[in-house]
Design a protein around this motif. Structure first.
Motif, PDB file in Angstrom:
ATOM      1  N   GLN A 127      28.198 -46.897  33.791  1.00 37.35           N
ATOM      2  CA  GLN A 127      28.442 -45.805  32.852  1.00 37.35           C
ATOM      3  C   GLN A 127      27.493 -45.909  31.651  1.00 37.35           C
ATOM      4  OE1 GLN A 127      32.411 -45.599  31.254  1.00 37.35           O
ATOM      5  NE2 GLN A 127      32.068 -43.578  30.399  1.00 37.35           N
ATOM      6  N   ASP A 128      27.341 -47.110  31.097  1.00 39.56           N
ATOM      7  CA  ASP A 128      26.429 -47.294  29.966  1.00 39.56           C
ATOM      8  C   ASP A 128      24.999 -46.928  30.342  1.00 39.56           C
ATOM      9  OD1 ASP A 128      28.609 -48.227  28.558  1.00 39.56           O
ATOM     10  OD2 ASP A 128      28.014 -50.347  28.641  1.00 39.56           O
ATOM     11  N   SER A 129      24.582 -47.318  31.543  1.00 36.59           N
ATOM     12  CA  SER A 129      23.222 -47.028  32.000  1.00 36.59           C
ATOM     13  C   SER A 129      23.009 -45.531  32.192  1.00 36.59           C
ATOM     14  CB  SER A 129      22.939 -47.763  33.310  1.00 36.59           C
ATOM     15  OG  SER A 129      23.048 -49.153  33.117  1.00 36.59           O
ATOM     16  N   MET A 163      20.437 -43.074  30.236  1.00 32.28           N
ATOM     17  CA  MET A 163      19.471 -42.240  30.977  1.00 32.28           C
ATOM     18  C   MET A 163      19.413 -40.819  30.417  1.00 32.28           C
ATOM     19  SD  MET A 163      17.460 -43.350  33.313  1.00 32.28           S
ATOM     20  CE  MET A 163      17.024 -41.868  34.187  1.00 32.28           C
ATOM     21  N   LEU A 164      20.509 -40.341  29.840  1.00 33.42           N
ATOM     22  CA  LEU A 164      20.516 -38.980  29.310  1.00 33.42           C
ATOM     23  C   LEU A 164      19.439 -38.803  28.237  1.00 33.42           C
ATOM     24  CD1 LEU A 164      24.360 -38.311  29.119  1.00 33.42           C
ATOM     25  CD2 LEU A 164      22.727 -37.507  30.847  1.00 33.42           C
ATOM     26  N   GLY A 165      19.076 -39.868  27.577  1.00 33.58           N
ATOM     27  CA  GLY A 165      18.016 -39.801  26.582  1.00 33.58           C
ATOM     28  C   GLY A 165      16.633 -39.647  27.191  1.00 33.58           C
ATOM     29  N   TYR A 166      16.533 -39.814  28.494  1.00 29.97           N
ATOM     30  CA  TYR A 166      15.251 -39.713  29.183  1.00 29.97           C
ATOM     31  C   TYR A 166      15.157 -38.474  30.061  1.00 29.97           C
ATOM     32  CZ  TYR A 166      14.746 -44.562  27.722  1.00 29.97           C
ATOM     33  OH  TYR A 166      14.650 -45.708  26.982  1.00 29.97           O
ATOM     34  N   ARG A 167      15.987 -37.490  29.820  1.00 34.06           N
ATOM     35  CA  ARG A 167      16.005 -36.303  30.683  1.00 34.06           C
ATOM     36  C   ARG A 167      14.691 -35.543  30.669  1.00 34.06           C
ATOM     37  NH1 ARG A 167      20.210 -33.173  30.942  1.00 34.06           N
ATOM     38  NH2 ARG A 167      21.603 -34.468  29.739  1.00 34.06           N
ATOM     39  N   LEU A 206      13.216 -46.182  36.274  1.00 33.37           N
ATOM     40  CA  LEU A 206      13.723 -46.295  34.911  1.00 33.37           C
ATOM     41  C   LEU A 206      15.217 -46.608  34.919  1.00 33.37           C
ATOM     42  CD1 LEU A 206      13.225 -46.055  31.869  1.00 33.37           C
ATOM     43  CD2 LEU A 206      13.584 -43.604  32.089  1.00 33.37           C
ATOM     44  N   PHE A 207      15.976 -45.892  35.736  1.00 39.50           N
ATOM     45  CA  PHE A 207      17.413 -46.132  35.813  1.00 39.50           C
ATOM     46  C   PHE A 207      17.710 -47.552  36.277  1.00 39.50           C
ATOM     47  CE2 PHE A 207      21.338 -46.451  38.228  1.00 39.50           C
ATOM     48  CZ  PHE A 207      22.244 -46.106  37.244  1.00 39.50           C
ATOM     49  N   TRP A 208      17.038 -48.004  37.335  1.00 38.77           N
ATOM     50  CA  TRP A 208      17.305 -49.343  37.857  1.00 38.77           C
ATOM     51  C   TRP A 208      16.931 -50.408  36.835  1.00 38.77           C
ATOM     52  CZ3 TRP A 208      20.750 -49.602  41.317  1.00 38.77           C
ATOM     53  CH2 TRP A 208      20.897 -48.585  42.254  1.00 38.77           C
ATOM     54  N   ARG A 239      21.213 -53.947  31.540  1.00 36.92           N
ATOM     55  CA  ARG A 239      22.609 -53.873  31.089  1.00 36.92           C
ATOM     56  C   ARG A 239      23.435 -54.982  31.738  1.00 36.92           C
ATOM     57  NH1 ARG A 239      25.936 -54.251  27.727  1.00 36.92           N
ATOM     58  NH2 ARG A 239      27.903 -53.175  27.919  1.00 36.92           N
ATOM     59  N   ILE A 240      23.195 -55.230  33.016  1.00 37.84           N
ATOM     60  CA  ILE A 240      23.894 -56.304  33.726  1.00 37.84           C
ATOM     61  C   ILE A 240      23.586 -57.651  33.067  1.00 37.84           C
ATOM     62  CG2 ILE A 240      23.961 -57.599  35.902  1.00 37.84           C
ATOM     63  CD1 ILE A 240      23.560 -54.836  37.310  1.00 37.84           C
ATOM     64  N   ILE A 241      22.323 -57.869  32.766  1.00 34.31           N
ATOM     65  CA  ILE A 241      21.921 -59.115  32.110  1.00 34.31           C
ATOM     66  C   ILE A 241      22.590 -59.230  30.745  1.00 34.31           C
ATOM     67  CG2 ILE A 241      19.961 -60.328  31.069  1.00 34.31           C
ATOM     68  CD1 ILE A 241      18.280 -59.220  33.458  1.00 34.31           C
TER      69      ILE A 241
END
Length: 185
Positions: free
Chosen positions: A50-52, A56-60, A70-72, A78-80
């Motif tokens: 959800q955070d990721s 991503m919405l900032g990169y639309r 970019l998403f991955w 975020r996982i780290i």
């Protein structure tokens, strides 16, 4: 269409999504599996995805061809972050696991073919357990290259390493998984 895989088979390349929302809707389940493998906890994985997606919405405005790596990369980072902050807890190892409300986890299956679903769940369980034993970089390389079908360059960008490192991690992951899952064939 392009030549893909090691066998030289021709593989259809799916069209790029037309909107970021379409992209996110198509990647959510795979992203969750990736996060759950890395975090080993359902709620933490859901939070990471959800955070990721929110980030991503900032990169639309970026081109659709850049969204996947970019998403991955965002999700991996975020996982780290979650692991570093100590939010990762070994709750999944506890017998009689419960959800966040303290209720026992219900694994009931509502699908029309429980046998097939059970076989699939068992296969995924064996594969995910084998993936969990891999070092993080090997697991990431395998997941992004094989399961997510990113090319070497996009995988390298998502992992923040060279293409040669991706190939090395992937090769080692495949060897380890092949040894672990030999009897499963």
């Amino acid at each position: 269409m392009h030549a893909g895989g090691e066998s030289g088979d021709v593989v259809a390349v799916p069209p790029l999504p037309t909107s970021l929302e379409q992209f996110l809707a198509g990647i959510d389940a795979r992203a969750f599996r990736f996060a759950e493998l890395g975090l080993r906890h359902r709620e933490d994985a859901l939070d990471a995805v959800q955070d990721s997606m929110m980030k991503m919405l900032g990169y639309r405005d970026r081109p659709a061809s850049e969204w996947s790596p970019l998403f991955w990369s965002i999700l991996r980072n975020r996982i780290i972050d979650i692991q570093r902050r100590g939010l990762f807890r070994l709750r999944w190892l506890l017998p009689g696991s419960t959800d966040k409300d303290g209720e026992p986890v219900d694994w009931a299956d509502d699908s029309p073919d429980p046998s097939r679903t059970n076989d699939s769940r068992e296969a995924w369980s064996r594969i995910s357990e084998a993936l969990r034993t891999l070092p993080a970089r090997q697991r990431e390389a395998f997941t992004l290259r094989v399961l997510e079908e990113l090319d070497v360059a996009d995988t390298a960008r998502a992992m923040g390493c060279s293409e040669g490192s991706v190939k090395t991690h992937l090769s080692r992951a495949r060897e380890a998984l092949q040894r672990q899952l030999e009897e499963f064939r």
